[in-house]
Design a protein around this motif. Sequence first.
Motif, PDB file in Angstrom:
ATOM      1  N   LYS A  84     -39.308 -10.978 -33.094  1.00 43.50           N
ATOM      2  CA  LYS A  84     -38.064 -11.682 -32.787  1.00 43.50           C
ATOM      3  C   LYS A  84     -37.782 -12.773 -33.815  1.00 43.50           C
ATOM      4  N   VAL A  85     -36.983 -12.429 -34.805  1.00 47.97           N
ATOM      5  CA  VAL A  85     -36.535 -13.374 -35.817  1.00 47.97           C
ATOM      6  C   VAL A  85     -35.078 -13.066 -36.134  1.00 47.97           C
ATOM      7  N   GLY A  86     -34.284 -14.102 -36.365  1.00 54.31           N
ATOM      8  CA  GLY A  86     -32.880 -13.939 -36.716  1.00 54.31           C
ATOM      9  C   GLY A  86     -32.727 -13.797 -38.217  1.00 54.31           C
ATOM     10  N   VAL A  87     -32.310 -12.607 -38.694  1.00 52.81           N
ATOM     11  CA  VAL A  87     -32.223 -12.364 -40.132  1.00 52.81           C
ATOM     12  C   VAL A  87     -30.841 -11.869 -40.551  1.00 52.81           C
ATOM     13  N   LYS A  88     -30.427 -12.312 -41.741  1.00 53.56           N
ATOM     14  CA  LYS A  88     -29.188 -11.836 -42.358  1.00 53.56           C
ATOM     15  C   LYS A  88     -29.463 -10.758 -43.402  1.00 53.56           C
ATOM     16  N   ARG A  89     -30.662 -10.849 -44.021  1.00 55.51           N
ATOM     17  CA  ARG A  89     -30.984  -9.928 -45.110  1.00 55.51           C
ATOM     18  C   ARG A  89     -32.496  -9.783 -45.212  1.00 55.51           C
ATOM     19  N   ILE A  90     -32.932  -8.607 -45.635  1.00 53.78           N
ATOM     20  CA  ILE A  90     -34.329  -8.384 -46.009  1.00 53.78           C
ATOM     21  C   ILE A  90     -34.336  -8.276 -47.534  1.00 53.78           C
ATOM     22  N   ASN A  91     -35.032  -9.190 -48.178  1.00 51.44           N
ATOM     23  CA  ASN A  91     -35.076  -9.220 -49.638  1.00 51.44           C
ATOM     24  C   ASN A  91     -36.022  -8.152 -50.175  1.00 51.44           C
ATOM     25  N   SER A  92     -35.649  -7.579 -51.329  1.00 49.06           N
ATOM     26  CA  SER A  92     -36.540  -6.595 -51.948  1.00 49.06           C
ATOM     27  C   SER A  92     -37.726  -7.287 -52.622  1.00 49.06           C
ATOM     28  N   THR A  93     -37.472  -8.441 -53.251  1.00 50.28           N
ATOM     29  CA  THR A  93     -38.553  -9.188 -53.885  1.00 50.28           C
ATOM     30  C   THR A  93     -39.433  -9.803 -52.801  1.00 50.28           C
ATOM     31  N   GLY A  94     -40.692  -9.462 -52.807  1.00 48.97           N
ATOM     32  CA  GLY A  94     -41.633 -10.007 -51.834  1.00 48.97           C
ATOM     33  C   GLY A  94     -41.836  -9.148 -50.607  1.00 48.97           C
TER      34      GLY A  94
END
Length: 85
Positions: free
Chosen positions: A65-75
């Motif tokens: 359960k986390v509020g996210v706008k984007r999943i980054n490719s770096t990392g």
Amino acid sequence: MSTRVDESYQGGVAVTPSDTVNITFPTGTPYGRAIYVDVSGNVSALMADGTTLTFASVAAGVFHKVGVKRINSTGTTATGIKVMY
């Protein structure tokens, strides 16, 4: 009249990590409410408040359960990422 608190998810989207493109949700919601991964690994996310966090060794097969706008490719090393809304 009371308000019902409902923690269920209304839907989900499969995510291709990107360092620039935020997730687009069909309902127009501005951020997801949980992440799920098929294969464990690190997840770097742009959070709902605009900060960036990297979560190490995210467990597969679990709703986080986390509020996210984007999943980054770096990392990000986890695969099979879905974001629930």
